[in-house]
Design a protein around this motif. Sequence first.
Motif, PDB file in Angstrom:
ATOM      1  N   UNK A   1     -26.726 -48.536 -33.970  1.00 40.92           N
ATOM      2  CA  UNK A   1     -27.582 -47.506 -34.131  1.00 40.92           C
ATOM      3  C   UNK A   1     -27.604 -46.728 -35.485  1.00 40.92           C
ATOM      4  N   UNK A   2     -29.172 -47.445 -36.356  1.00 42.72           N
ATOM      5  CA  UNK A   2     -29.506 -46.309 -37.950  1.00 42.72           C
ATOM      6  C   UNK A   2     -29.975 -45.091 -37.576  1.00 42.72           C
ATOM      7  N   UNK A   3     -29.714 -44.190 -38.390  1.00 41.78           N
ATOM      8  CA  UNK A   3     -30.618 -43.045 -38.744  1.00 41.78           C
ATOM      9  C   UNK A   3     -31.076 -43.263 -40.217  1.00 41.78           C
ATOM     10  N   UNK A   4     -31.871 -43.708 -39.622  1.00 45.63           N
ATOM     11  CA  UNK A   4     -33.515 -44.117 -40.709  1.00 45.63           C
ATOM     12  C   UNK A   4     -33.071 -42.471 -42.278  1.00 45.63           C
ATOM     13  N   UNK A   5     -33.455 -41.560 -41.957  1.00 45.84           N
ATOM     14  CA  UNK A   5     -32.726 -40.350 -42.603  1.00 45.84           C
ATOM     15  C   UNK A   5     -31.696 -40.086 -42.003  1.00 45.84           C
ATOM     16  N   UNK A   6     -31.128 -39.840 -42.736  1.00 47.44           N
ATOM     17  CA  UNK A   6     -29.079 -39.944 -42.561  1.00 47.44           C
ATOM     18  C   UNK A   6     -29.218 -38.530 -41.622  1.00 47.44           C
ATOM     19  N   UNK A   7     -27.444 -39.008 -40.180  1.00 48.39           N
ATOM     20  CA  UNK A   7     -27.437 -37.855 -39.926  1.00 48.39           C
ATOM     21  C   UNK A   7     -26.914 -36.802 -40.483  1.00 48.39           C
ATOM     22  N   UNK A   8     -25.584 -37.381 -41.234  1.00 52.98           N
ATOM     23  CA  UNK A   8     -24.897 -36.307 -41.819  1.00 52.98           C
ATOM     24  C   UNK A   8     -24.260 -35.665 -40.527  1.00 52.98           C
TER      25      UNK A   8
ATOM     26  N   UNK B   1     -31.635 -36.989 -34.292  1.00 52.37           N
ATOM     27  CA  UNK B   1     -31.149 -37.811 -33.520  1.00 52.37           C
ATOM     28  C   UNK B   1     -32.788 -37.965 -32.861  1.00 52.37           C
ATOM     29  N   UNK B   2     -34.086 -38.170 -32.565  1.00 54.46           N
ATOM     30  CA  UNK B   2     -34.710 -38.183 -31.919  1.00 54.46           C
ATOM     31  C   UNK B   2     -35.891 -39.938 -32.288  1.00 54.46           C
ATOM     32  N   UNK B   3     -36.543 -40.218 -31.663  1.00 54.64           N
ATOM     33  CA  UNK B   3     -36.947 -41.926 -31.376  1.00 54.64           C
ATOM     34  C   UNK B   3     -37.086 -41.788 -32.642  1.00 54.64           C
ATOM     35  N   UNK B   4     -38.618 -41.507 -33.315  1.00 53.35           N
ATOM     36  CA  UNK B   4     -38.893 -41.840 -34.091  1.00 53.35           C
ATOM     37  C   UNK B   4     -38.090 -41.954 -35.670  1.00 53.35           C
ATOM     38  N   UNK B   5     -37.030 -41.302 -35.360  1.00 56.80           N
ATOM     39  CA  UNK B   5     -35.556 -41.374 -36.612  1.00 56.80           C
ATOM     40  C   UNK B   5     -34.506 -41.896 -36.427  1.00 56.80           C
ATOM     41  N   UNK B   6     -34.620 -43.151 -35.428  1.00 58.08           N
ATOM     42  CA  UNK B   6     -33.905 -44.339 -34.962  1.00 58.08           C
ATOM     43  C   UNK B   6     -34.161 -45.519 -34.436  1.00 58.08           C
ATOM     44  N   UNK B   7     -33.068 -46.758 -35.303  1.00 54.58           N
ATOM     45  CA  UNK B   7     -33.884 -48.129 -35.229  1.00 54.58           C
ATOM     46  C   UNK B   7     -31.625 -48.019 -34.980  1.00 54.58           C
ATOM     47  N   UNK B   8     -31.964 -50.003 -35.431  1.00 56.59           N
ATOM     48  CA  UNK B   8     -31.457 -51.043 -35.044  1.00 56.59           C
ATOM     49  C   UNK B   8     -30.963 -51.276 -36.408  1.00 56.59           C
ATOM     50  N   UNK B   9     -29.625 -52.098 -36.673  1.00 58.69           N
ATOM     51  CA  UNK B   9     -29.112 -52.713 -38.028  1.00 58.69           C
ATOM     52  C   UNK B   9     -27.156 -53.048 -37.698  1.00 58.69           C
ATOM     53  N   UNK B  10     -27.463 -54.189 -38.385  1.00 57.41           N
ATOM     54  CA  UNK B  10     -25.994 -54.587 -38.482  1.00 57.41           C
ATOM     55  C   UNK B  10     -25.015 -53.949 -39.940  1.00 57.41           C
ATOM     56  N   UNK B  11     -26.348 -53.952 -40.205  1.00 56.88           N
ATOM     57  CA  UNK B  11     -26.176 -53.344 -42.038  1.00 56.88           C
ATOM     58  C   UNK B  11     -25.951 -52.037 -42.178  1.00 56.88           C
ATOM     59  N   UNK B  12     -25.462 -51.024 -40.997  1.00 53.63           N
ATOM     60  CA  UNK B  12     -25.139 -50.239 -41.191  1.00 53.63           C
ATOM     61  C   UNK B  12     -23.997 -49.266 -42.005  1.00 53.63           C
ATOM     62  N   UNK B  13     -22.954 -49.564 -42.566  1.00 57.08           N
ATOM     63  CA  UNK B  13     -22.478 -49.654 -43.792  1.00 57.08           C
ATOM     64  C   UNK B  13     -22.974 -49.955 -45.329  1.00 57.08           C
ATOM     65  N   UNK B  14     -23.857 -50.978 -45.239  1.00 54.44           N
ATOM     66  CA  UNK B  14     -23.949 -51.310 -46.246  1.00 54.44           C
ATOM     67  C   UNK B  14     -25.415 -49.910 -46.560  1.00 54.44           C
ATOM     68  N   UNK B  15     -25.878 -49.420 -45.979  1.00 52.97           N
ATOM     69  CA  UNK B  15     -27.149 -48.764 -46.214  1.00 52.97           C
ATOM     70  C   UNK B  15     -26.512 -47.279 -46.496  1.00 52.97           C
ATOM     71  N   UNK B  16     -25.650 -46.670 -45.688  1.00 48.45           N
ATOM     72  CA  UNK B  16     -25.002 -45.203 -46.174  1.00 48.45           C
ATOM     73  C   UNK B  16     -25.873 -45.235 -45.705  1.00 48.45           C
TER      74      UNK B  16
END
Length: 701
Positions: free
Chosen positions: A457-464, A492-507
């Motif tokens: 799960x990727x937080x588009x706006x970082x969760x920190x 942590x809401x629906x609009x800010x969450x998505x899927x990725x295989x590159x979570x580490x790269x996005x950071x």
Amino acid sequence: MKATEAKLLEFLKKSPQFVIPIYQRTYSWKEKECQQLWDDIIRSGNNVDINAHFMGSVVYVEKGLYSVSSQTPLLVIDGQQRLTTITLLISALTEVIGEQEPLEDFSCTKLKGYYLTNPLESGEKFYKLVLSQADDKSLKAIIKGLEQPDNRSIRVVENYEFFKSKLQKLIDLKPVCSGLAKLMVVDISLNREQDNPQLIFESMNSTGRELSQADLIRNYILMGLEPEHQTHLYEQYWRPMELTFGQQAYSDYFDSFMRHFLTVKTREIPKIGEVYEVFKEYSRRPSIATKGVDELVKDIRNYAVFFCAFALGKEKDEELKLAFKDLRELKVDVAYPLLLELYSDFSGDLLSHSEFLSAVRIIESYVFRRAICEIPTNSMNKTFARMGIGLKKDRYLESIKAAFLLLPSYRRFPGDEEFHRKIQTKDIYNFRSKSYWLRRMENFGRKERILVDEYTIEHIMPQADNKAEKLPLVWRSELGDEWERVWEIYRHTLGNLTLTGYNTEYSNSAFIAKCEHEYGFKFSPLKMNEGIAVEAKWDEAAIQKRANKLANKATEVWAKVELPKDIFDAYKPQIEQSTAYSLADHPQLVTGKMADIYQAFRKAVLGLDPCVTEEVKKLYVAFKAETNFVDVVPQAKRLRLSLNMPFAEIDDPRGLCKDVTNLGRWGNGDVEVGFDNLNDIPHILALVTQAFERQIGADDI
């Protein structure tokens, strides 16, 4: 019955053979029980002041009263677990002891000849202990030093290896031999013609610690039958059922299956510890008893197949298998009684494949929508347990839809507006099954399914991780002056969450970097990432926009139930017109001291839950969830309340309540309490809450 105290090894030595009947549960002791036995043996063996260690009883039966001169095999009623475990320990000792004889009669040859085998016999009579099915094959392989069969008994092999490992670590085997020699049992022999093995068996297991409810049920069914009949039923129905579950799953899930089975059959949910007693009552019903035990066992077997299909992932049909997987991820065990009934009717061609699949998806939508809308799950077990009662099986799916649409108040099926609104604002990142909802949204409408488990799960706006670790400056600038508020509300809401295989790269990279990365949102093949990269920046407005879009999709994925109005109206219960009353019909509640007290009480009761409603009657005012849980009878100097619950169930530490059972008072229920002071409302509300929670099922077991 004849009971005598005996040294275990002498008892084993003199007895010709112990046979575990086919109806007994399989060997089930785990390492914990083996460790306890090992500790007891070592402690006894090392302490000369301990002369004996009692380890329980062995109960067995034969046609005549047993004497050791008889060579008839002994049918074990109770003590299988202890006998099997000691046999495994002695088997391990023969393997480790080699040429030693630490104590007299504790050589390899004597251990085998006295306690494991009958050396002069052949075939089945060669073995001192004969178990059932896979247990027996594994034990014989151990005693003979052969390779284990393909369908080996996990418990038998693991516990043998446990004892073997313990023995190999000992420098001196004397304490083990001495401890074994001190073990004592109560030798209890039964006469089948004079004693009732089942009643004795029940009394010896009355604490429920040794046998599961399902074990007791199986023994109850089979123990009283003739051996040939036992064998037929076990091999035809019960053993195939055990194999369908599998060794571990049978141990873990069969009790709960029997509870769901009985819920379907009786329309009442047995308490966990009372499944056996409820089953006995059910089996004695004339409608069941007249069909005979064969039909009863066959029915249990059929329902077990259905249960394993949806609860344990054994379904073969791909569409149904996927739908059942979704339900399991939602952890909707409370729906299993209804699913059992639906599957039974599907198996009997009362419900088509498409109708059954639709019904499963309706259950899924119902449970998920309620979870998102944060509606308490208190009474869902009763909802599902009794839903089948009113279904019209000649119009099956239609009546299922109507049943869900007719669920009132706290049992309601949330509509699109409520669900659409709630799913946008809920902390769905910490939802109990986040991989489930992501998989469902990503794969909705796809034929080529995406394995969501391979993504994170990727937080588009970082969760920190916490507030101290604030967002990077680039993100604060992106979000504007109110960045902290936006971060708190939306991360942590629906609009800010998505899927990725590159979570580490996005950071915690800037939004534009996440989009333009070599594998960024702009180039992602995932549906969940569609439209993200077209946004100029990722702020509150962008999050809200995407949340609304995904919420629209969610209402399709977890669809509402619909029926044409004329059809739905036909299912609605007919309500008699009643005379309308208002508070004006109760002057005490409009003006004066009682009016102020009533308004404060009214506000507190309505605040218990949104489902609570007020209805003014001619002689009292009712507060309802589905039906009255408290009625207020206005009086000149006090408010008299009737709580709709048995007096024996009320928790009343102040002794305010009065038992009015069968006294014919106005209002519903057996509990009466009055008050005339605003300061008493917190105490009164605590009593009212008990009646409310009892109605909605907050204390369901």
